[in-house]
Design an enzyme around this catalytic site. Sequence first.
Site, mmCIF file in Angstrom:
data_model
loop_
_atom_site.group_PDB
_atom_site.id
_atom_site.type_symbol
_atom_site.label_atom_id
_atom_site.label_comp_id
_atom_site.label_asym_id
_atom_site.label_seq_id
_atom_site.Cartn_x
_atom_site.Cartn_y
_atom_site.Cartn_z
ATOM 1 N N TRP A 185 0.980 2.168 5.888
ATOM 2 C CA TRP A 185 -0.072 1.094 6.792
ATOM 3 C C TRP A 185 1.045 -0.026 6.452
ATOM 4 O O TRP A 185 0.268 -1.372 6.631
ATOM 5 C CB TRP A 185 -1.232 0.852 5.846
ATOM 6 C CG TRP A 185 -2.005 2.099 5.997
ATOM 7 C CD1 TRP A 185 -2.528 2.759 4.998
ATOM 8 C CD2 TRP A 185 -2.772 2.571 7.005
ATOM 9 N NE1 TRP A 185 -3.274 3.797 5.328
ATOM 10 C CE2 TRP A 185 -3.513 3.736 6.733
ATOM 11 C CE3 TRP A 185 -2.579 2.352 8.276
ATOM 12 C CZ2 TRP A 185 -4.052 4.501 7.552
ATOM 13 C CZ3 TRP A 185 -3.084 3.288 9.451
ATOM 14 C CH2 TRP A 185 -4.120 4.211 8.832
ATOM 15 N N GLN A 213 -23.432 -5.221 23.442
ATOM 16 C CA GLN A 213 -24.942 -5.137 23.960
ATOM 17 C C GLN A 213 -24.992 -5.922 25.072
ATOM 18 O O GLN A 213 -25.611 -5.456 26.151
ATOM 19 C CB GLN A 213 -25.852 -5.158 22.828
ATOM 20 C CG GLN A 213 -27.080 -4.558 23.035
ATOM 21 C CD GLN A 213 -26.882 -3.036 22.854
ATOM 22 O OE1 GLN A 213 -25.859 -2.337 22.438
ATOM 23 N NE2 GLN A 213 -27.875 -2.361 23.500
ATOM 24 N N SER A 260 0.713 -1.306 0.166
ATOM 25 C CA SER A 260 0.082 -0.047 0.009
ATOM 26 C C SER A 260 0.958 1.279 -0.029
ATOM 27 O O SER A 260 1.981 1.265 0.770
ATOM 28 C CB SER A 260 -0.870 -0.188 1.198
ATOM 29 O OG SER A 260 -1.780 -1.132 1.299
ATOM 30 N N GLY A 262 -22.910 -1.861 30.291
ATOM 31 C CA GLY A 262 -21.846 -0.981 30.732
ATOM 32 C C GLY A 262 -20.568 -1.445 30.334
ATOM 33 O O GLY A 262 -19.514 -0.857 29.975
ATOM 34 N N GLY A 297 -4.363 2.212 -2.354
ATOM 35 C CA GLY A 297 -4.613 1.368 -1.311
ATOM 36 C C GLY A 297 -5.451 0.211 -2.016
ATOM 37 O O GLY A 297 -4.820 -0.726 -2.576
ATOM 38 N N GLU A 322 -6.141 -6.099 3.415
ATOM 39 C CA GLU A 322 -6.097 -7.149 2.395
ATOM 40 C C GLU A 322 -7.570 -7.099 1.580
ATOM 41 O O GLU A 322 -8.149 -8.323 1.302
ATOM 42 C CB GLU A 322 -5.842 -8.410 3.026
ATOM 43 C CG GLU A 322 -4.573 -8.840 3.754
ATOM 44 C CD GLU A 322 -4.081 -10.038 4.081
ATOM 45 O OE1 GLU A 322 -4.564 -11.063 3.581
ATOM 46 O OE2 GLU A 322 -3.569 -10.053 5.367
ATOM 47 N N ARG A 327 -25.265 -13.267 34.799
ATOM 48 C CA ARG A 327 -26.190 -12.116 35.250
ATOM 49 C C ARG A 327 -27.345 -12.235 35.344
ATOM 50 O O ARG A 327 -28.211 -12.655 34.334
ATOM 51 C CB ARG A 327 -25.656 -11.135 33.916
ATOM 52 C CG ARG A 327 -26.495 -9.650 34.254
ATOM 53 C CD ARG A 327 -25.312 -8.981 34.834
ATOM 54 N NE ARG A 327 -26.244 -7.594 34.874
ATOM 55 C CZ ARG A 327 -25.654 -6.573 35.935
ATOM 56 N NH1 ARG A 327 -25.101 -6.947 36.745
ATOM 57 N NH2 ARG A 327 -26.146 -5.343 35.661
ATOM 58 N N PRO A 356 0.255 5.899 0.128
ATOM 59 C CA PRO A 356 -0.629 6.822 0.308
ATOM 60 C C PRO A 356 -1.776 7.158 -0.807
ATOM 61 O O PRO A 356 -3.082 7.349 -0.437
ATOM 62 C CB PRO A 356 0.332 8.139 0.598
ATOM 63 C CG PRO A 356 1.452 7.573 0.915
ATOM 64 C CD PRO A 356 1.723 6.379 0.173
#
Length: 382
Positions: free
Chosen positions: A158, A337, A128, A341, A133, A364, A268, A130
């Site tokens: 990269w 999810q 890659s 928290g 890519g 890739e 939980r 600049p």
Amino acid sequence: MPDRSFLNWPFFEDRHRELAEHLDAWCAKNLPVDHHDVDAACLELVAKLGRDGWLKPTALDTDNPAPLDVRALCITRETLARHDGLADFAFAMQGLGTGALSLFGTSEQQQWLSKTRDGKAISAFALSEPRSGSDVANMEMTATRDGDSYVLTGEKTWISNGGIADLYVVFARTGEAPGAKGLSAFLVSGNAEGLGIAERLEVIAPHPLARLSFDQVRVPTSALIGRPGDGFRIAMSVLDVFRSTVGAAALGFARRALDESIKRVAERKLFGAPMAELQMVQGHIADMALDVDAAALLVYRAAWTKDMGAARVTREAAMAKLFATDKAQEVIDKAVQLHGGDGVRKGHIVESLYREIRALRIYEGASDVQKVVIARQVMGAA
Ligand SMILES: Cc1cc2nc3c(=O)[nH]c(=O)nc-3n(C[C@H](O)[C@H](O)[C@H](O)COP(=O)(O)OP(=O)(O)OC[C@H]3O[C@@H](n4cnc5c(N)ncnc54)[C@H](O)[C@@H]3O)c2cc1C
């Protein structure tokens, strides 16, 4: 106990089942390593993985040449990713960085492979730039023939392992024809004069990454891999082998997210009972398990097809990478999810999986590029 029933699928041989079992036990003892200094962590991981023989599938065994075992590559990536994303990265780069040498290298160039397989040298793949890519054919870096040398000038970005690699496979324009047909591949030593680190790049899931500058880097003509003008074909052949392994890493992340979620919803309590009793929670778990199994089928179909001797697995590998990485993102999002928290708490395993998975849908060949590849393959075959 993670679901290992997929190992009984007909894609595998006993050696793959043994690899999965032994590596899993090794990972439980040795991983994760401390990630605070990613360069040091990668050096440690490559040395440890090499010392204990886990890097062997990454490259050709020159004493006993045989095609790369893509199923072993996938099982190893899946297992390492389930335990530690950086360990998967360290393993994967030993393969991607040397793929061109395993497939197209001269015996002199292949002398590096015993070192990379033993964890005594680190490799990198420098494609890659600049301004190039996804659009590889737009590459600007040049390699100009000068007597019995080529002189490489330009920038790569990269580049995983940039700054810590002992060898780089570098693609540059040699100009035999316009666009993709005018590129060649070169083996460049990490300490070559004129090769510099222009910038270290920080990303959401830290890995050693750099933008590299090539200021008149002179390499002998013996550093050319394959023939002049073969660079694009070499890069695509390497990606053809390693692309399904990106899907395998995504699968490892997704399996870990599913395992953590199953544990969480069993432990939980919400509204007086374990979360696992809520039917909407069961719906999430079912969706996650379905995506994991479907991704595994595509990943191991691609790996098996390659191992059975297919010259190219462009369609299979693109499907495996696209589906496994996109679905892993969804599986991990559901895991976040279900963790409430805690799912976004820095340092929690599902928070780190959430960061780890994202780049796999970009490098890739981004997901959109895989769709173009699949469409071309299926329309071409119609
Ligand atoms: C963590 C990380 C590690 C990397 N490691 C390496 C490495 O070791 N060696 C190396 O050479 N490169 C490496 N890369 C670079 C990577 O391969 C490129 O980022 C990738 O190919 C996309 O190129 P780009 O970033 O220039 O995005 P662009 O080419 O600008 O593409 C941006 C977006 O455009 C969309 N897009 C692209 N093409 C199409 C299309 N045909 N149709 C529709 N949409 C399209 C995609 O969504 C894509 O994400 C790495 C990147 C990351 C993030």
